[in-house]
Design a protein around this motif. Structure first.
Motif, PDB file in Angstrom:
ATOM      1  N   MET A 205       0.822  -1.185   0.000  1.00 39.15           N
ATOM      2  CA  MET A 205       0.000   0.000   0.000  1.00 39.15           C
ATOM      3  C   MET A 205       0.875   1.261   0.000  1.00 39.15           C
ATOM      4  O   MET A 205       0.580   2.215  -0.691  1.00 39.15           O
ATOM      5  CB  MET A 205      -0.919  -0.017   1.220  1.00 39.15           C
ATOM      6  CG  MET A 205      -1.739   1.235   1.374  1.00 39.15           C
ATOM      7  SD  MET A 205      -3.016   1.191   2.622  1.00 39.15           S
ATOM      8  CE  MET A 205      -2.087   1.202   4.113  1.00 39.15           C
ATOM      9  N   GLY A 206       1.956   1.242   0.793  1.00 41.32           N
ATOM     10  CA  GLY A 206       2.816   2.410   0.878  1.00 41.32           C
ATOM     11  C   GLY A 206       3.483   2.762  -0.434  1.00 41.32           C
ATOM     12  O   GLY A 206       3.554   3.927  -0.813  1.00 41.32           O
ATOM     13  N   LEU A 207       3.978   1.736  -1.145  1.00 49.15           N
ATOM     14  CA  LEU A 207       4.622   1.989  -2.433  1.00 49.15           C
ATOM     15  C   LEU A 207       3.624   2.490  -3.463  1.00 49.15           C
ATOM     16  O   LEU A 207       3.932   3.370  -4.263  1.00 49.15           O
ATOM     17  CB  LEU A 207       5.329   0.733  -2.932  1.00 49.15           C
ATOM     18  CG  LEU A 207       6.546   0.298  -2.130  1.00 49.15           C
ATOM     19  CD1 LEU A 207       7.087  -1.029  -2.656  1.00 49.15           C
ATOM     20  CD2 LEU A 207       7.626   1.365  -2.137  1.00 49.15           C
ATOM     21  N   ASP A 208       2.405   1.938  -3.431  1.00 49.99           N
ATOM     22  CA  ASP A 208       1.362   2.431  -4.336  1.00 49.99           C
ATOM     23  C   ASP A 208       1.020   3.881  -4.018  1.00 49.99           C
ATOM     24  O   ASP A 208       0.868   4.700  -4.923  1.00 49.99           O
ATOM     25  CB  ASP A 208       0.107   1.565  -4.241  1.00 49.99           C
ATOM     26  CG  ASP A 208       0.291   0.183  -4.850  1.00 49.99           C
ATOM     27  OD1 ASP A 208       1.200   0.008  -5.683  1.00 49.99           O
ATOM     28  OD2 ASP A 208      -0.474  -0.728  -4.473  1.00 49.99           O
ATOM     29  N   ALA A 209       0.896   4.206  -2.746  1.00 53.98           N
ATOM     30  CA  ALA A 209       0.598   5.587  -2.352  1.00 53.98           C
ATOM     31  C   ALA A 209       1.727   6.517  -2.780  1.00 53.98           C
ATOM     32  O   ALA A 209       1.471   7.625  -3.255  1.00 53.98           O
ATOM     33  CB  ALA A 209       0.374   5.675  -0.846  1.00 53.98           C
ATOM     34  N   LEU A 210       2.951   6.067  -2.631  1.00 56.71           N
ATOM     35  CA  LEU A 210       4.094   6.882  -3.037  1.00 56.71           C
ATOM     36  C   LEU A 210       4.049   7.146  -4.540  1.00 56.71           C
ATOM     37  O   LEU A 210       4.288   8.270  -4.989  1.00 56.71           O
ATOM     38  CB  LEU A 210       5.401   6.196  -2.643  1.00 56.71           C
ATOM     39  CG  LEU A 210       6.683   6.935  -2.944  1.00 56.71           C
ATOM     40  CD1 LEU A 210       6.695   8.316  -2.315  1.00 56.71           C
ATOM     41  CD2 LEU A 210       7.877   6.121  -2.470  1.00 56.71           C
ATOM     42  N   ALA A 211       3.712   6.137  -5.319  1.00 54.60           N
ATOM     43  CA  ALA A 211       3.601   6.310  -6.767  1.00 54.60           C
ATOM     44  C   ALA A 211       2.479   7.293  -7.114  1.00 54.60           C
ATOM     45  O   ALA A 211       2.616   8.112  -8.011  1.00 54.60           O
ATOM     46  CB  ALA A 211       3.361   4.967  -7.448  1.00 54.60           C
ATOM     47  N   ILE A 212       1.363   7.213  -6.389  1.00 49.46           N
ATOM     48  CA  ILE A 212       0.242   8.119  -6.620  1.00 49.46           C
ATOM     49  C   ILE A 212       0.639   9.557  -6.268  1.00 49.46           C
ATOM     50  O   ILE A 212       0.325  10.493  -6.996  1.00 49.46           O
ATOM     51  CB  ILE A 212      -0.990   7.679  -5.813  1.00 49.46           C
ATOM     52  CG1 ILE A 212      -1.533   6.349  -6.376  1.00 49.46           C
ATOM     53  CG2 ILE A 212      -2.076   8.755  -5.811  1.00 49.46           C
ATOM     54  CD1 ILE A 212      -2.521   5.641  -5.478  1.00 49.46           C
TER      55      ILE A 212
END
Length: 99
Positions: free
Chosen positions: A1-8
C-alpha cells in the motif's frame, strides 16, 4: 500500500523513509495533522515511538534508508494528499484486484 501511495503522490510527497527489516515506509506529516488519523492499514507514531533516521543522503540499505530524501522545503507530506493516496492505493483498481 505504501509503495502504491508513493507512486500516486509522485512529486507531491515529502521525505519517505524505508525500513526493510519491518517492511515499513514512513511518511512525515506535520504533528498537528494526525490528531484524527484513521486510515486503515496505517499507524501514527507519536510520543514514546521511535524511528531510526539514516544519514540524509543514504538511499540504499542495508537497513533504513530514504526512498525520498528530505529536501530544502522540509520533510512533510500534505496530510490530505497522503490520505487520498493511501485510500486510492487500497481500491481494487489500484491494487489490480476485483471487488
Amino acid at each position: 500500500m505504501g509503495l502504491d501511495a508513493l507512486a500516486i503522490l509522485g512529486r507531491r510527497s515529502g521525505a519517505v523513509l524505508e525500513d526493510p527489516l519491518t517492511a515499513a515506509l514512513y511518511f512525515f506529516v506535520p504533528s498537528r495533522a494526525v490528531a484524527e488519523w484513521d486510515v486503515a492499514g496505517t499507524r501514527v507514531l507519536g510520543d514514546g515511538d521511535h524511528v531510526v533516521i539514516p544519514p540524509l543522503r543514504r538511499t540504499q540499505g542495508p537497513g533504513p534508508h530514504w526512498r525520498i530524501c528530505p529536501g530544502d522545503d522540509g520533510w512533510a507530506t500534505d496530510r490530505a494528499a497522503l490520505r487520498a493516496a493511501l485510500e486510492d492505493a487500497t481500491t481494487p483498481a489500484a491494487t489490480g484486484t476485483s471487488a
